[in-house]
Write an enzyme that holds these catalytic residues in place. Sequence first.
Site, PDB file in Angstrom:
ATOM      1  N   SER A 112       0.816  -1.202   0.000  1.00 57.08           N
ATOM      2  CA  SER A 112       0.000   0.000   0.000  1.00 57.08           C
ATOM      3  C   SER A 112       0.855   1.261   0.000  1.00 57.08           C
ATOM      4  O   SER A 112       1.944   1.289   0.578  1.00 57.08           O
ATOM      5  CB  SER A 112      -0.904   0.005   1.238  1.00 57.08           C
ATOM      6  OG  SER A 112      -1.537   1.255   1.411  1.00 57.08           O
ATOM      7  N   GLN A 126       0.593  -0.497  -4.849  1.00 56.67           N
ATOM      8  CA  GLN A 126      -0.663   0.232  -5.013  1.00 56.67           C
ATOM      9  C   GLN A 126      -0.434   1.718  -4.826  1.00 56.67           C
ATOM     10  O   GLN A 126       0.274   2.142  -3.906  1.00 56.67           O
ATOM     11  CB  GLN A 126      -1.690  -0.265  -3.990  1.00 56.67           C
ATOM     12  CG  GLN A 126      -2.981   0.527  -3.942  1.00 56.67           C
ATOM     13  CD  GLN A 126      -2.934   1.650  -2.920  1.00 56.67           C
ATOM     14  OE1 GLN A 126      -2.176   1.601  -1.957  1.00 56.67           O
ATOM     15  NE2 GLN A 126      -3.740   2.682  -3.147  1.00 56.67           N
ATOM     16  N   ARG A 141     -16.380   6.790   7.840  1.00 60.24           N
ATOM     17  CA  ARG A 141     -16.311   5.555   8.629  1.00 60.24           C
ATOM     18  C   ARG A 141     -16.601   5.881  10.086  1.00 60.24           C
ATOM     19  O   ARG A 141     -15.713   6.204  10.870  1.00 60.24           O
ATOM     20  CB  ARG A 141     -14.940   4.912   8.440  1.00 60.24           C
ATOM     21  CG  ARG A 141     -14.676   4.566   6.976  1.00 60.24           C
ATOM     22  CD  ARG A 141     -13.234   4.252   6.674  1.00 60.24           C
ATOM     23  NE  ARG A 141     -13.020   4.246   5.223  1.00 60.24           N
ATOM     24  CZ  ARG A 141     -11.829   4.250   4.648  1.00 60.24           C
ATOM     25  NH1 ARG A 141     -10.730   4.263   5.396  1.00 60.24           N
ATOM     26  NH2 ARG A 141     -11.725   4.255   3.330  1.00 60.24           N
ATOM     27  N   HIS A 196     -13.989  -1.329  -2.274  1.00 59.88           N
ATOM     28  CA  HIS A 196     -13.065  -0.960  -1.196  1.00 59.88           C
ATOM     29  C   HIS A 196     -13.467  -1.646   0.113  1.00 59.88           C
ATOM     30  O   HIS A 196     -13.325  -1.079   1.200  1.00 59.88           O
ATOM     31  CB  HIS A 196     -13.021   0.559  -1.015  1.00 59.88           C
ATOM     32  CG  HIS A 196     -11.654   1.091  -0.721  1.00 59.88           C
ATOM     33  ND1 HIS A 196     -10.832   1.622  -1.682  1.00 59.88           N
ATOM     34  CD2 HIS A 196     -10.948   1.160   0.432  1.00 59.88           C
ATOM     35  CE1 HIS A 196      -9.693   2.018  -1.134  1.00 59.88           C
ATOM     36  NE2 HIS A 196      -9.740   1.741   0.150  1.00 59.88           N
TER      37      HIS A 196
END
Length: 379
Positions: free
Chosen positions: A106, A127, A164, A275
């Site tokens: 990541s 990524q 979130r 995701h």
Amino acid sequence: MIISASTDYRAAAKAKLPPFLFHYIDGGSYDERTLKRNTDDLGDVALRQRVLRDMTDLSLETEIFGEKLAMPIALAPVGLTGMYARRGEVQAAKAAEKKGIPFTMSTVSVCPIEEVAPAIERPMWFQLYVLKDRGFMKNVLERAKAAGVTTLVFTVDMPVPGARYRDMHSGMSGPNAAMRRVFQAMRHPSWALDVGLLGKPHDLGNISTYRGEPTKLEDYIGWLGANFDPSISWKDLEWIRDFWDGPMVIKGILDEEDAKDAVRFGADGIVVSNHGGRQLDGVLSTAKALPSIADAVKGDLKIFVDSGIRTGLDVVRMLALGADCTLLGRSFVYALAAQGGAGVENLLDLYDKEMRVAMTLTGAKTIADLSRDSLVKIP
């Protein structure tokens, strides 16, 4: 705790981790409806049992971009993996290499590219987010090239961060978050010693290397929030396509028209992904989105899928729905948190066994044999 199935690692991780870390990896956006649908819809996909077939030479091997995979699985990019086990990215990469599959690093990893790449012989994947700081994007791509990264996974479903809410309650963010995290760590001494003390530095390694100064975890949300770029379009990706020599995969596709755009753009692959239910709540589960996307672009590029995959049976289901390969995110992080790299290795062994049972009883001797004919119905 007895680990007899791949799904047992979630409970093991919950017991070991401070709540702010467990809920960060476990949670989704808004009411978490898509998060739930990912697993529920995939579990409802009915496999077609076939019997009295010679399955003695069954093989899970496949090939992606000229790279041999022991099974159609890669470890997905997960931010802050190094907070779930000591130097977690290194441990996960080593486990993936040992089991013959790729590890995807990541952008917002704890360990930098320069620490992880030399720890393994197999080239890793990397990524990258779409960010306003194009200087950082170019810098990290140059470093990835220098480290021998083969495949670039470009995440396009985060022009803005998802809401979130669970993070506010858990201490990942919200009022007095830093103090709450300290108290949580004190109540989880195993994690506090292994990661909290011995796992330092707790940096965003790739960003710190670029900035030339430590990037504390407190900076994580602020830096990303300031750098997400809602103005991005396909045209903005052209310089990356020109700059990057290897395969380029577009991650975050849920619509067949976007998949067709990826083909026109010249992408080598797409990841059908929401995701993990962490961005826009209410969108389709990947099990629901995948079939029409596969119908639209199968054969034009490689189709990866993530979100909701928890077992080897789920991998078989996704392949039958049209994927060429799957990405594991939460699943491997649960195992990493519970037992480190050894846990990831054991998890992949469990996936291997679960896949072999499913393929034997559906009459599929090879990955290529898995198709819609392996299903009773398409959900």
